[in-house]
Scaffold this active site. Structure first.
Site, PDB file in Angstrom:
ATOM      1  CG  HIS A   1       2.723   8.509   2.525  1.00  0.00           C
ATOM      2  ND1 HIS A   1       2.258   8.828   3.782  1.00  0.00           N
ATOM      3  CD2 HIS A   1       1.634   8.062   1.841  1.00  0.00           C
ATOM      4  CE1 HIS A   1       0.952   8.575   3.857  1.00  0.00           C
ATOM      5  NE2 HIS A   1       0.543   8.113   2.691  1.00  0.00           N
TER       6      HIS A   1
ATOM      7  CD  GLU B   1       0.622   5.474  -1.014  1.00  0.00           C
ATOM      8  OE1 GLU B   1       1.422   5.446  -0.069  1.00  0.00           O
ATOM      9  OE2 GLU B   1      -0.621   5.533  -0.837  1.00  0.00           O
TER      10      GLU B   1
ATOM     11  CG  HIS C   1      -1.903   1.136   1.238  1.00  0.00           C
ATOM     12  ND1 HIS C   1      -2.854   1.283   2.195  1.00  0.00           N
ATOM     13  CD2 HIS C   1      -2.039   2.204   0.422  1.00  0.00           C
ATOM     14  CE1 HIS C   1      -3.551   2.392   1.969  1.00  0.00           C
ATOM     15  NE2 HIS C   1      -3.078   2.969   0.911  1.00  0.00           N
TER      16      HIS C   1
END
Ligand SMILES: *[C@@H]1O[C@H](CO)[C@@H](O)[C@H](O)[C@H]1NC(C)=O
Ligand SMILES: *[C@@H]1O[C@H](CO)[C@@H](O)[C@H](O)[C@H]1NC(C)=O
Ligand SMILES: *[C@@H]1O[C@H](CO)[C@@H](O)[C@H](O)[C@H]1NC(C)=O
Ligand SMILES: *[C@@H]1O[C@H](CO)[C@@H](O)[C@H](O)[C@H]1NC(C)=O
Length: 264
Positions: A121, A117, A68
């Site tokens: 992050h 992502e 993920h």
């Protein structure tokens, strides 16, 4: 602003106020900068559960745990001018497709998931030299995923997708025994009238030196930003140790057919 967001917002203001207060009181001993973080979560999700959470174009989800994300705790969206560029990770493409697919949008442009992502992050993880480019960030996540090799650990422990239930504590103990650290395990809570939760996500924690560590919070650490996966009305949350746990092999299972029966 919905109530949950408002809640986080208020909490955020409160912690900011607290921070200013401690700084002024010289209580801060080390890093209190909003962009500092202590650990990384390598989140694996179970594609079948992800597909159950959303009536999306999930066709034939992989029957193995996929990535993920690789998430620093306590921080998000650290550099909005550092844009995702898929060309930078072209050498990783076959691993990316296999290990890090966009489960929910299998027929859409899959690079959107990686862009998300990276923006949220990766730009924060990039404060570490070993992660300070897109190639390093995605490459290291793939490396850690292969190192952890969750799929074979679960198989070795005899934990396989099935229509029967597992005890959450049995799954947790098997993983802790195998890795020597406690991961964070997230589930879809039982649906109305059901007694079992559904396992959805397993997160392993790493230090900034990329050593496995316990996901439990140490005394000198504050709690991480809760990285919930929310899709529609369904949301993953930390599994309940006392509930039977379903590890589904198919998106369409008895619960779904039960539900559609109820609707008629
Ligand atoms: C944000 O990313 C850009 C592009 O890589 C870089 O030039 C800049 O220094 C970064 N800013 C910070 C605060 O790290
Ligand atoms: C994307 O990355 C490639 C390879 O590093 C580079 O040649 C290209 O200029 C980049 N594109 C953008 C829009 O920055
Ligand atoms: C997919 O999206 C990226 C931007 O994230 C874009 O550069 C690329 O051209 C798109 N590819 C297709 C096939 O639409
Ligand atoms: C993780 O926590 C357990 C006890 O809960 C402890 O025995 C173990 O040494 C810890 N592992 C690491 C790597 O800190």
């Amino acid at each position: 602003m919905n109530p949950a967001k408002l809640h986080y917002w208020i909490l955020g203001c409160f912690s900011m106020a607290l921070c200013c207060w401690c700084t002024s009181e010289k209580f801060i001993y080390s890093d209190s900068h909003p962009h500092t973080w202590k650990k990384l979560y390598l989140a694996h999700h179970w594609p079948v559960t992800v597909c159950k959470m959303s009536a999306n174009d999930c066709e034939d989800p992989p029957k193995y745990w996929t990535i993920h994300g690789l998430w620093p705790d306590k921080t998000e969206d650290c550099n909005r001018t550092w844009h995702f560029n898929v060309t930078e990770i072209k050498d990783l493409m076959s691993d990316m497709r296999h290990c890090w697919p966009d489960v929910l949008h299998s027929s859409l442009n899959r690079t959107q998931f990686w862009k998300h992502e990276w923006d949220k992050h990766g730009t924060c993880a990039a404060t570490l030299e070993i992660l300070n480019s897109q190639k390093k960030y995605f490459g290291k996540a793939l490396e850690l995923y292969k190192l952890v090799d969750l799929n074979s650990c679960l198989l070795k422990a005899g934990i396989k997708p099935s229509s029967s239930y597992y005890q959450m504590t049995a799954i947790k103990e098997a993983l802790t025994r195998f890795y020597g650290v406690t991961p964070k395990i997230q589930c879809l809570p039982p649906e109305e009238g059901e007694k079992a939760q559904t396992i959805g996500q397993i997160e392993f924690c790493f230090t900034k030196q990329l050593q496995l560590r316990n996901c439990t919070t140490l005394k000198d650490e504050s709690n991480p930003v809760q990285a919930h996966l929310k899709l529609g009305t369904e949301e993953l949350s930390v599994c309940n140790d006392n509930l039977p746990t379903y590890y589904p092999s198919e998106v369409q299972d008895h619960k779904q057919s039960h539900k559609s029966l109820k609707n008629f």
